[in-house]
Scaffold this active site. Sequence first.
Site, PDB file in Angstrom:
ATOM      1  N   CYS A  96       0.836  -1.198   0.000  1.00 62.51           N
ATOM      2  CA  CYS A  96       0.000   0.000   0.000  1.00 62.51           C
ATOM      3  C   CYS A  96       0.879   1.259   0.000  1.00 62.51           C
ATOM      4  CB  CYS A  96      -0.992  -0.026   1.155  1.00 62.51           C
ATOM      5  SG  CYS A  96      -2.398   1.093   0.891  1.00 62.51           S
ATOM      6  N   HIS A 181      -3.647  -5.193   0.000  1.00 69.98           N
ATOM      7  CA  HIS A 181      -3.162  -5.721   1.282  1.00 69.98           C
ATOM      8  C   HIS A 181      -3.141  -7.243   1.252  1.00 69.98           C
ATOM      9  CE1 HIS A 181      -2.866  -1.952   3.534  1.00 69.98           C
ATOM     10  NE2 HIS A 181      -3.871  -1.559   2.774  1.00 69.98           N
ATOM     11  N   GLU A 183      -1.358  -8.907   3.432  1.00 69.68           N
ATOM     12  CA  GLU A 183      -0.945  -9.321   4.773  1.00 69.68           C
ATOM     13  C   GLU A 183      -2.082  -9.478   5.773  1.00 69.68           C
ATOM     14  OE1 GLU A 183      -1.389  -4.906   5.378  1.00 69.68           O
ATOM     15  OE2 GLU A 183      -1.119  -6.310   3.739  1.00 69.68           O
TER      16      GLU A 183
END
Length: 239
Positions: A96, A181, A183
């Site tokens: 990001c 994202h 993660e």
Amino acid sequence: MLSTSTDFPDTIYAVQHLAFEDLGALEDVFYQLGFRVRYFEAGVDDLTKAFQHKGLLIILGGPLGVYESNDYTFLQKEIDLLKVRLKQNLPTLGICLGAQLIAHALGAKVYAGDQKEIGWSTLNISNRTDNLLSALSNTPVLHWHGDTFDLPEHAELLASSALYPHQAFSIGKNILALQFHLEVAGESLEKWLIGHTCELRQANINISALRSDNLRYASALEQVSGKIIQQYLKQIIEN
């Protein structure tokens, strides 16, 4: 654990720009593979050691824009350190804001997009035989950004979305930038809904619907993201 060379550091360094945007599900993957994790807080810690790290550095997300260095002066120091790191081709993953910082450091334009992209959707994965993100072809990922970037020179486009054409790129084997994202961990996404409540309301996001989508999709993404990060680690260790 991955088979590593004796000179590849066994600690992953991560730069945070917001306390609750951490390594999420990836942190457990690193521990399972025998790595340690050390966090640095942007704006608080001296980031020099992090950006000079010979092992993997992960630059995480946050609500800032790379063009806000007049108000957040630490950003320019971070960008300067990142430029040196990228020239040295040290293994670097940006997520990001981290991806935007990499794009900016490589000379590409970073700017506010036409609209916020917040929520879960699938990516359009570039048709490359060596695409690290191939496993995400049918797996929704979490988008949470308002800024976007042009593709840096010599970058390989890995993925796009319906709203933004540049969602992921790589430079060689070591540099990987992800606008989305990868993660996120399902068990901690409520922190995002709390911490970003002002942004969500300003963007007219249905928080209940986003919470439901988090519950529906996060677990599947965790499974795929673990495989992708292992593949990336194997690639940079062998490079």
